[in-house]
Write an enzyme that holds these catalytic residues in place. Structure first.
Site, PDB file in Angstrom:
ATOM      1  CG  HIS A 177      -1.967   1.178   1.407  1.00 31.10           C
ATOM      2  ND1 HIS A 177      -1.498   2.456   2.060  1.00 31.10           N
ATOM      3  CD2 HIS A 177      -3.140   1.273   0.896  1.00 31.10           C
ATOM      4  CE1 HIS A 177      -2.648   3.097   1.929  1.00 31.10           C
ATOM      5  NE2 HIS A 177      -3.648   2.473   1.420  1.00 31.10           N
ATOM      6  N   PRO A 178       0.326   2.386  -0.456  1.00 29.78           N
ATOM      7  CG  PRO A 178      -0.578   3.730  -2.191  1.00 29.78           C
ATOM      8  CD  PRO A 178      -0.755   2.541  -1.293  1.00 29.78           C
ATOM      9  NE  ARG A 179       1.104   6.420   6.828  1.00 32.05           N
ATOM     10  CZ  ARG A 179       2.371   6.715   7.445  1.00 32.05           C
ATOM     11  NH1 ARG A 179       3.432   5.870   6.739  1.00 32.05           N
ATOM     12  NH2 ARG A 179       2.511   6.809   8.632  1.00 32.05           N
ATOM     13  CE  LYS A 180       0.700  -0.852   5.105  1.00 34.42           C
ATOM     14  NZ  LYS A 180       0.256  -0.828   6.584  1.00 34.42           N
ATOM     15  CB  VAL A 181       8.949   1.025   3.151  1.00 36.44           C
ATOM     16  CG1 VAL A 181      10.548   1.105   2.658  1.00 36.44           C
ATOM     17  CG2 VAL A 181       8.992   1.288   4.698  1.00 36.44           C
TER      18      VAL A 181
END
Ligand SMILES: *Cc1c(COP(=O)(O)O)cnc(C)c1O
Length: 385
Positions: A177-181
């Site tokens: 997900h874009p919130r991950k690295v």
């Protein structure tokens, strides 16, 4: 405005998606296979299976681990809600245990107290990228004949005792997900060292189909597929996988850059007595998916006021990690859960901006504003009353 997070995406990823579209093969195919092979090699796991996101990865992990209706699975409440939801998808019951204040990860003694005759597994979260103590939980699971499943949604690129997360246990689930690295828009991966799990995961993510689309497409003879068990459509597309391959090439560099920012925060804030910084013990290596600071009772400013003041100065922050048992979807389902440590950490923690590339002047601005807020409030004498 300084955002809390931002994915690192460049022309490379755009070109990879473009090129894949023009091949005419856009759903799960050669790019997914390549991404899986490279991700397995990166983590040191034998196999990797790409899926649509980490929530579906966790769901399939529950199924192959044999978790079913009425079984209990111990996990933290203090995690993204998908952790506990995945347990409920198979009719099992999440049993919430406390986390440790120093790293927000599951407390092994508290988890052990919650083991019953119905407990089948522990779902261990590497919270915001900081590895949990996998060996201690492995020992606990061995002693009670439980399955260990890792929710490594945030932990791509993190390492524990010298080995990358993904290589240590039978089922490890990642998120893109874009919130991950690293990100593929949405996306997930399961790593495993067990061939039987690997084969079953590949069936389950594609409708339980015995022959995949690509094999049929490339066959010179007519092949008919069977649907051998109840499956799902949890596929990743080749467009996403092409992006993922480019992201994976940069993962170690992204982690190094993130760690430099975390080190700058640590260095700047280490003298402030009223806050607790993230602890990275010997043998633990975090990708710093997030940087979370705990405000002690002696802190002269409350967390929400601090967040507002920083927002007024153009700095986005987030509250501490959620407590699943406090969400409406859980309040009726399991009333009367009390987890004082987790609740306190949620209420008194603040996450600061951390992304790549983050301008040096923005890092300095965050450090200055945070330090000013937490020390200026003390000057007003509010701490004395
Ligand atoms: C983000 C996250 C998930 C869900 O990942 P998705 O890919 O968005 O489904 C699950 N568990 C944890 C701990 C997470 O942080």
């Amino acid at each position: 405005m300084i955002p809390i997070a931002k994915p690192y995406l460049t022309e490379d990823e755009a070109q990879a998606a473009y090129d894949t579209i023009l091949t005419g093969w856009i759903t799960q195919g050669p790019k997914v296979q390549e991404f899986e092979e490279k991700f397995a090699a990166y983590t040191g796991a034998k196999y990797a299976v790409a899926v649509s996101n980490c929530t579906t990865a966790l769901h399939l992990a529950m199924i192959v681990a044999g978790i079913g209706p009425g079984d209990e699975v111990i996990c933290p409440s203090m995690s993204y809600i998908a952790t506990a939801n995945a347990i409920r998808y198979v009719g099992a019951i999440p049993v919430f245990a406390e986390v440790q204040p120093n790293d927000y990860n599951l407390n092994v003694a508290d988890a052990e107290k919650r083991i019953t005759d119905k407990t089948k597994a522990i779902l261990l979260v590497h919270q915001i990228g900081m590895p949990a103590d996998i060996d201690t939980f492995k020992d606990l699971c061995d002693r009670y004949s439980l399955k260990l499943i890792e929710d490594a949604a945030c932990a791509a690129g993190s390492a524990y005792k010298g080995a990358k997360i993904g290589s240590h246990s039978e089922l490890v689930c990642f998120s893109f997900h874009p919130r991950k690295v690293i990100s593929t828009g949405d996306g997930g991966m399961i790593t495993t060292n067990r061939e039987d799990y690997y084969n079953r995961l590949k069936l389950l993510r594609q409708h339980g189909m015995s022959v995949n689309d690509r094999v049929r497409h490339e066959a010179s003879k007519v092949i008919f597929e069977d649907h051998v068990e109840l499956g799902y459509n949890y596929r990743m597309t080749d467009i996403q996988a092409a992006v993922g391959i480019k992201q994976l090439e940069k993962l170690d560099w992204i982690v190094e850059e993130r760690r430099k920012i975390a080190a700058a925060y640590n260095q700047a804030f280490k003298g402030i007595a009223s806050i607790r910084l993230p602890e990275e013990k010997e043998g633990y290596f975090s990708n710093f998916q997030s940087y979370s600071i705990y405000l002690k009772g002696t802190a002269p400013v409350d967390r929400n006021t601090l967040m507002q003041h920083l927002l007024d100065k153009g700095i986005a922050t987030r509250r501490g990690i959620m407590n699943t048992h406090r969400e409406i979807a859980y309040k009726n389902y399991m009333p009367r859960v009390s987890l004082p440590v987790s609740e306190d950490l949620q209420e008194n923690s603040i996450m600061l901006p951390l992304y790549v590339p983050m301008k040096a002047e923005d890092i300095v601005h965050v450090i200055d504003c945070f330090t000013h807020e937490i020390l200026a409030a003390a000057d007003t004498g509010k701490a004395m009353v």
